[in-house]
Design an enzyme around this catalytic site. Structure first.
Site, PDB file in Angstrom:
ATOM      1  N   ASP A  54      28.740  11.373  46.228  1.00 25.97           N
ATOM      2  CA  ASP A  54      28.654  11.243  44.584  1.00 25.97           C
ATOM      3  C   ASP A  54      29.849  12.425  43.981  1.00 25.97           C
ATOM      4  O   ASP A  54      29.418  13.561  43.489  1.00 25.97           O
ATOM      5  CB  ASP A  54      27.105  11.792  44.383  1.00 25.97           C
TER       6      ASP A  54
HETATM    7  C1  SPV Z   1      22.376  10.739  39.001  1.00 29.03           C
HETATM    8  O1  SPV Z   1      21.393  10.067  39.090  1.00 29.03           O
HETATM    9  O2  SPV Z   1      23.467  10.587  39.546  1.00 29.03           O
HETATM   10  C2  SPV Z   1      22.490  12.086  38.176  1.00 29.03           C
HETATM   11  C3  SPV Z   1      21.196  12.665  38.155  1.00 29.03           C
HETATM   12  O3  SPV Z   1      23.356  12.533  37.914  1.00 29.03           O
HETATM   13  S1  SPV Z   1      21.092  13.744  39.530  1.00 29.03           S
HETATM   14  O4  SPV Z   1      21.215  13.373  40.637  1.00 29.03           O
HETATM   15  O5  SPV Z   1      19.991  14.639  39.319  1.00 29.03           O
HETATM   16  O6  SPV Z   1      22.282  15.044  39.359  1.00 29.03           O
HETATM   17 MG    MG Z   2      24.920  11.696  38.513  1.00 27.98          MG
END
Ligand code: SPV
Ligand code: MG
Length: 538
Positions: A55
């Protein structure tokens, strides 16, 4: 009828606490909608995880938007994309907003971090935040770029994640609200909702607030409703559920070398077809494909051993006799497939283990030795569906492909192919299905409406108008009737060994019309060793 953007905006504005759920591809998006949610969160975490990357903006923004297009196409509820930081500066966000509008996405959420971002739950406190003015400029640019006035831009505040506290969170919320954000998302990595509730008290409903209770999921959601939260995001639960299910299933398959155990607890193929909307396509095919061939199916009778072939049929039935290396049945199947008839069922009996060509549905007549064609037909008719025209034929008959569309396009419910040049083969030592029709073959009958009067192996020569070629088309609407007459017949003594013509005569007696199409040749019924030789040049 409200647009997706209007419906999302209404969710933000409504005094009720609303919930949206994460999805990461078209399938999961459909599942979210079917579960009853009114909106979807296009989670950056889940989208990158399903791509198998981190991510950290490793998937390009266009790859993300392509997936969002599948999700939007698959569903009728609004989607909010987790747009990370907007994938760059104000200019990148402008382009993103336009692309999202084009692809049917209702909203985007951008967070006040730096590109490339890192998930908030990975060392959140060390993550640098965006400069407030720079982020406000980005929000303004995004709002100015949208062409649909109802598209929403949500500003996500990472002050709590970065450990900067309530004052900083409020300062940012105020600035983003003033810059035109349609809502703010306050994120917190705590296991309790303390930070969120403190923010809600101080913010005092100045604009809609969105939250993501991933860590503080034990807080009852009524607490959020009372605190004035607009929208709760279940941000990653479907992705995580699928990871557990896939890990368990993969490990079990690997360990057992056997799929039957997992089979009972995973979604059946039929459920996946349903979610994909397979029915709609079948329905559309009925509407849009040329009349006749749509949904056509074939039922091939290949249960008998065949006589007079010696060694050739010692183990496998006549239908499996090879002609130039390919079994007779295989040639028949190929002819059907070339004409677009791919749903084929085969009734097998003698030597059934040798009748194993791929791509067909098999129906077994295990009483083949003591029963006749009628019983095989009865079993076959139970196995076919009533959603398309059916051609019944024999596995030992070679035929020219054009006969298939001709049968299918003839509008009558029951249609037989009759060879008017029956005398050419009349002296062969084999029984043939001779027919008497309402009219003998002539030029006139090419366009006329000839119907069957009687079919039998023994008919006075002067009444014979031709030989049935072993092809019968049954329209779907008359299939139930044919099954019913056949069942009645089979219940009568002595009929379990009967041939198909018994059924045709019974249908005629019952007032049904069996339309006859006359042709000359174009088929070869393999009944003897010399036929096998001739078949090679057919
Ligand atoms: C996502 O779902 O990618 C988010 C929420 O940004 S979190 O993972 O909690 O940052
Ligand atoms: Mg996110």
């Amino acid at each position: 009828m409200m647009t997706k953007t209007q419906r999302f905006r209404q969710m933000l504005a409504s005094p009720e606490l609303e919930f949206i759920c994460e999805a990461h591809n078209g399938l999961s998006a459909k599942i979210v909608e079917e579960a009853g949610f009114h909106g979807i969160w296009g989670s950056g975490f889940s989208l990158s995880a399903q791509f198998g990357v981190r991510d950290n903006n490793e998937a390009s923004w266009t790859q993300v938007v392509d997936m969002l297009e599948f999700m939007a196409d698959a569903t009728s509820i609004p989607i909010m994309l987790d747009g990370d930081t907007g994938y760059g500066n104000f200019n990148n966000l402008r382009r993103l907003v336009r692309k999202l509008e084009q692809r049917g996405v209702a909203a985007v959420c951008i967070e006040d971090k730096l590109f490339p971002k890192t998930n908030s739950f990975l060392g959140g406190e060390q993550q640098a935040l965006a400069d407030i003015d720079e982020f406000c400029g980005k929000l303004k640019a995004g709002k100015d770029a949208q062409t649909d006035p109802d598209f929403s831009i949500v500003a996500r505040i990472e002050a709590f994640i970065a450990g900067l506290g309530l004052d900083e969170a409020l300062r940012r919320a105020e600035a983003y609200h003033a810059a035109g954000a349609d809502a703010v998302l306050v994120h917190s990595g705590r296991n309790t909702a303390d930070e969120i509730l403190a923010f809600m008290r101080a913010w005092d409903r100045r604009c809609p607030v969105v939250i993501v209770p991933t860590r503080y999921c034990a807080t009852p959601t009524e607490v959020f409703q009372e605190a004035g939260v607009s929208l709760v995001i279940w941000a990653n639960q479907l992705l995580r559920a699928s990871v557990t299910a896939m890990q368990q299933t993969a490990q079990e398959l690997r360990r057992d070398g056997y799929a039957a155990r997992v089979d009972g607890r995973i979604a059946p193929m039929a459920e996946v077809f349903r979610i994909q909307g397979a029915d709609e396509l079948e329905e559309a095919e009925r509407r849009y494909l040329p009349a006749g061939s749509q949904n056509a199916q074939a039922l091939v009778l290949a249960a008998t051993q065949g006589e007079g072939f010696g060694e050739l049929t010692a183990e496998a039935p006549k239908a499996m006799i090879p002609i130039d290396g390919e079994p007779l049945l295989g040639r028949a199947l190929e002819t059907y497939r070339l004409q677009g008839v791919t749903r084929i069922s085969v009734v097998r009996g003698f030597g059934k283990q040798h009748v194993n060509l791929p791509g067909v549905k098999y129906v077994d007549n295990d009483d083949w030795a003591s029963t006749g064609e009628l019983v095989s037909l009865g079993l076959g008719l139970r196995a076919v569906r009533d959603d398309g025209p059916l051609i019944v034929s024999y596995g030992d008959v070679l035929f020219h492909g054009f006969l298939v569309p001709w049968l299918l396009e003839t509008p009558d419910d029951l249609v037989l192919l009759v060879d008017e040049s029956w005398q050419a083969s009349a002296n062969r030592e084999r029984p043939a299905d001779y027919v008497t029709c309402s009219e003998p073959y002539s030029r006139r009958t090419l366009n006329g409406r000839v119907q069957l009067e009687r079919m039998d192996e023994a008919l006075p020569a002067e009444t014979i108008h031709g030989e049935w070629m072993g092809f019968l088309k049954i329209a779907p609407r008359i299939l139930p009737r044919v099954r019913q007459v056949l069942d009645e017949l089979l219940a009568e003594p002595g009929q379990r060994e009967a041939k198909l013509f018994t059924l045709f005569n019974r249908l005629v007696e019952r007032g049904e019309t069996l339309r006859v199409l006359y042709t000359s040749g174009h088929w070869l019924d393999v009944d003897s060793l010399s036929d096998v030789v001739n078949a090679g040049t057919f």
